[in-house]
Design a protein around this motif. Sequence first.
Motif, mmCIF file in Angstrom:
data_model
loop_
_atom_site.group_PDB
_atom_site.id
_atom_site.type_symbol
_atom_site.label_atom_id
_atom_site.label_comp_id
_atom_site.label_asym_id
_atom_site.label_seq_id
_atom_site.Cartn_x
_atom_site.Cartn_y
_atom_site.Cartn_z
ATOM 1 N N GLY A 127 1.123 -1.081 0.009
ATOM 2 C CA GLY A 127 -0.274 0.268 0.019
ATOM 3 C C GLY A 127 0.991 1.205 0.218
ATOM 4 O O GLY A 127 0.533 2.330 0.004
ATOM 5 N N VAL A 128 2.287 1.115 -0.444
ATOM 6 C CA VAL A 128 3.119 2.578 -0.258
ATOM 7 C C VAL A 128 3.017 3.091 -1.636
ATOM 8 O O VAL A 128 2.149 2.877 -2.621
ATOM 9 N N ILE A 129 2.454 4.407 -1.278
ATOM 10 C CA ILE A 129 2.561 4.792 -2.380
ATOM 11 C C ILE A 129 4.137 6.334 -2.846
ATOM 12 O O ILE A 129 4.729 6.421 -1.300
ATOM 13 N N VAL A 130 4.837 5.777 -3.882
ATOM 14 C CA VAL A 130 5.993 6.784 -3.859
ATOM 15 C C VAL A 130 5.554 7.337 -4.939
ATOM 16 O O VAL A 130 5.094 6.841 -6.593
ATOM 17 N N LEU A 131 5.565 8.697 -4.804
ATOM 18 C CA LEU A 131 5.353 9.833 -5.803
ATOM 19 C C LEU A 131 6.975 10.126 -6.637
ATOM 20 O O LEU A 131 7.870 10.363 -6.399
ATOM 21 N N GLY A 132 6.797 10.576 -8.056
ATOM 22 C CA GLY A 132 8.271 11.257 -8.887
ATOM 23 C C GLY A 132 8.973 12.183 -8.890
ATOM 24 O O GLY A 132 8.010 12.673 -7.462
ATOM 25 N N GLY A 133 9.590 12.144 -8.707
ATOM 26 C CA GLY A 133 11.329 13.333 -8.487
ATOM 27 C C GLY A 133 11.797 12.263 -6.743
ATOM 28 O O GLY A 133 12.428 12.808 -6.683
ATOM 29 N N VAL A 134 12.074 11.383 -7.010
ATOM 30 C CA VAL A 134 12.876 10.742 -5.881
ATOM 31 C C VAL A 134 13.345 9.781 -5.415
ATOM 32 O O VAL A 134 13.227 8.770 -6.961
ATOM 33 N N SER A 135 14.652 9.756 -4.408
ATOM 34 C CA SER A 135 14.728 8.229 -4.661
ATOM 35 C C SER A 135 15.352 7.358 -3.630
ATOM 36 O O SER A 135 15.051 8.070 -2.771
ATOM 37 N N ILE A 136 15.183 6.217 -3.603
ATOM 38 C CA ILE A 136 15.012 5.206 -2.927
ATOM 39 C C ILE A 136 16.412 4.658 -2.174
ATOM 40 O O ILE A 136 16.636 3.604 -3.231
ATOM 41 N N GLY A 137 16.917 4.962 -1.622
ATOM 42 C CA GLY A 137 18.501 4.228 -1.710
ATOM 43 C C GLY A 137 18.415 3.023 -0.829
ATOM 44 O O GLY A 137 17.488 1.834 -0.951
ATOM 45 N N GLU A 138 19.629 2.207 -1.543
ATOM 46 C CA GLU A 138 19.703 0.960 -2.127
ATOM 47 C C GLU A 138 19.672 0.599 -0.243
ATOM 48 O O GLU A 138 20.305 0.957 0.450
ATOM 49 N N GLY A 139 18.889 -0.734 -0.280
ATOM 50 C CA GLY A 139 18.600 -1.660 1.253
ATOM 51 C C GLY A 139 17.598 -1.268 2.229
ATOM 52 O O GLY A 139 17.510 -1.894 3.261
#
Length: 198
Positions: A127-139
């Motif tokens: 159910g997570v929402i991730v919006l454009g323009g972001v970076s989710i780091g490794e691990g």
Amino acid sequence: MTEHEANRSRIPVPLQKVVRSVLNRLAVGSNVTTGTNFRAGLGSRVNSLHGLQVGNNVSVGPGSVIEVDGVIGDFALIARNVQIVGRMDHDFSIVGTPIVEGIWVGDRKPREDDKVSVGRDVWIGAGVIVLGGVSIGEGSVIGAGSVVTKDIPPYSIAVGSPARSVGSRFPNESDRQRHAAALDILTISKRASNDTIK
């Protein structure tokens, strides 16, 4: 496929290859390239207007929708009903123009804030929402129901709306480095075994 991997699927072992192939074909749309061992859950959709590169050994859960440009790293685990979507897909700033008639992301050139970068070995909870323009780091691990509106540092545990880092996946830098080195080795070994199968 190891016995452990086979047991993780609800699909009967003799049918797994065929069913996975059909699910992947139904899920993956235009301008998307996927690596080896990509797994798409029932009803998931992965599409991009300008280009999305999905790494090896990536799993996208049932009902998830990914409609952005960018990159998803190797070993990413995306749970069910996740949405990774654009932040500015419709221009709502034009005075006198209804949003529905405004400039749509597909009618303009791509911008950096259209892209999402998901590092390798990231777990994005249900159910997570991730919006454009972001970076989710490794691990990193993103807790269920979170809304990611800004960058998440590597090896973070992030939760909330908006998501914020509340902890670290590993207690120290040495463990993070050892884990990253183990991922490097695993990547090479999986790549070698996939080349052997071809």
